[in-house]
Design a protein around this motif. Sequence first.
Motif, PDB file in Angstrom:
ATOM      1  N   VAL A  32       0.848  -1.203   0.000  1.00 49.11           N
ATOM      2  CA  VAL A  32       0.000   0.000   0.000  1.00 49.11           C
ATOM      3  C   VAL A  32       0.880   1.248   0.000  1.00 49.11           C
ATOM      4  O   VAL A  32       0.617   2.206  -0.742  1.00 49.11           O
ATOM      5  CB  VAL A  32      -0.980  -0.009   1.190  1.00 49.11           C
ATOM      6  CG1 VAL A  32      -1.653   1.335   1.369  1.00 49.11           C
ATOM      7  CG2 VAL A  32      -2.028  -1.110   0.999  1.00 49.11           C
ATOM      8  N   ALA A  33       1.940   1.241   0.788  1.00 48.81           N
ATOM      9  CA  ALA A  33       2.840   2.403   0.859  1.00 48.81           C
ATOM     10  C   ALA A  33       3.534   2.657  -0.477  1.00 48.81           C
ATOM     11  O   ALA A  33       3.626   3.809  -0.923  1.00 48.81           O
ATOM     12  CB  ALA A  33       3.871   2.204   1.966  1.00 48.81           C
ATOM     13  N   VAL A  34       4.001   1.603  -1.120  1.00 48.30           N
ATOM     14  CA  VAL A  34       4.677   1.771  -2.417  1.00 48.30           C
ATOM     15  C   VAL A  34       3.707   2.306  -3.461  1.00 48.30           C
ATOM     16  O   VAL A  34       4.036   3.237  -4.211  1.00 48.30           O
ATOM     17  CB  VAL A  34       5.316   0.438  -2.882  1.00 48.30           C
ATOM     18  CG1 VAL A  34       5.750   0.508  -4.339  1.00 48.30           C
ATOM     19  CG2 VAL A  34       6.498   0.091  -1.990  1.00 48.30           C
ATOM     20  N   VAL A  35       2.514   1.757  -3.514  1.00 49.07           N
ATOM     21  CA  VAL A  35       1.531   2.228  -4.488  1.00 49.07           C
ATOM     22  C   VAL A  35       1.092   3.654  -4.149  1.00 49.07           C
ATOM     23  O   VAL A  35       0.902   4.477  -5.057  1.00 49.07           O
ATOM     24  CB  VAL A  35       0.338   1.247  -4.593  1.00 49.07           C
ATOM     25  CG1 VAL A  35      -0.769   1.811  -5.457  1.00 49.07           C
ATOM     26  CG2 VAL A  35       0.828  -0.095  -5.161  1.00 49.07           C
ATOM     27  N   ALA A  36       0.970   3.977  -2.873  1.00 48.05           N
ATOM     28  CA  ALA A  36       0.641   5.353  -2.485  1.00 48.05           C
ATOM     29  C   ALA A  36       1.752   6.310  -2.900  1.00 48.05           C
ATOM     30  O   ALA A  36       1.479   7.437  -3.335  1.00 48.05           O
ATOM     31  CB  ALA A  36       0.398   5.438  -0.977  1.00 48.05           C
ATOM     32  N   PRO A  41       7.827  -7.182 -13.627  1.00 46.31           N
ATOM     33  CA  PRO A  41       6.957  -6.349 -14.471  1.00 46.31           C
ATOM     34  C   PRO A  41       6.010  -5.485 -13.639  1.00 46.31           C
ATOM     35  O   PRO A  41       5.622  -4.396 -14.062  1.00 46.31           O
ATOM     36  CB  PRO A  41       6.203  -7.348 -15.353  1.00 46.31           C
ATOM     37  CG  PRO A  41       6.325  -8.660 -14.670  1.00 46.31           C
ATOM     38  CD  PRO A  41       7.614  -8.608 -13.893  1.00 46.31           C
ATOM     39  N   TYR A  42       5.662  -5.952 -12.470  1.00 53.31           N
ATOM     40  CA  TYR A  42       4.835  -5.164 -11.542  1.00 53.31           C
ATOM     41  C   TYR A  42       5.554  -3.859 -11.185  1.00 53.31           C
ATOM     42  O   TYR A  42       4.969  -2.783 -11.238  1.00 53.31           O
ATOM     43  CB  TYR A  42       4.556  -6.009 -10.294  1.00 53.31           C
ATOM     44  CG  TYR A  42       3.718  -5.343  -9.229  1.00 53.31           C
ATOM     45  CD1 TYR A  42       2.336  -5.300  -9.331  1.00 53.31           C
ATOM     46  CD2 TYR A  42       4.307  -4.785  -8.098  1.00 53.31           C
ATOM     47  CE1 TYR A  42       1.562  -4.711  -8.330  1.00 53.31           C
ATOM     48  CE2 TYR A  42       3.550  -4.198  -7.096  1.00 53.31           C
ATOM     49  CZ  TYR A  42       2.170  -4.165  -7.224  1.00 53.31           C
ATOM     50  OH  TYR A  42       1.404  -3.587  -6.247  1.00 53.31           O
ATOM     51  N   ALA A  43       6.831  -3.973 -10.839  1.00 52.43           N
ATOM     52  CA  ALA A  43       7.611  -2.779 -10.499  1.00 52.43           C
ATOM     53  C   ALA A  43       7.765  -1.867 -11.710  1.00 52.43           C
ATOM     54  O   ALA A  43       7.674  -0.640 -11.579  1.00 52.43           O
ATOM     55  CB  ALA A  43       8.978  -3.188  -9.954  1.00 52.43           C
TER      56      ALA A  43
END
Length: 164
Positions: free
Chosen positions: A24-28, A90-92
Amino acid sequence: MSQARVTRRPRTAIASLLGLLGFVAVVALVATIGGLGSADAGEEYAALELPAWAPPNWLFSPVWAVLYVTIAIAGWLVWRTVGLTLALVPYAVQLGLNALWPALFFGASAYGLASVEIALLWLAIGATVAAFWRAHQVAALLLLPYWAWTTYAGALTIAVWTLN
């Protein structure tokens, strides 16, 4: 051990929860970086010549809020199931491309470059869906609305490029 697995999946509920908070923190952070690249997005979007099928400006924030939640959960589900794996590469990549697009489109008004970039984002999301399908099918399915929205956003980006 599978070649795709780098580390083992979390063994405790606390580790799993911390992992979820990490995703959540990375996506935020991605959303925040994208927001910094598009500080005047509402004004710029309103000033553009748009196709008749363009959504109203107010729709973007709630759509992206839901999509960012599903993106975080999808990554977490894969990590929780198989650990840090090559499926997260690939997500990153797609997260990085996601953060870059607003800066190109709104910050630089580089609509042509933003069109190329969103095509790369679309491909990266597709690669992520394929990689996630092998690791956790629900995680892959959670990314389908994001891929669909990016398809729509890509068409809109190209339309804005040609109209402006």
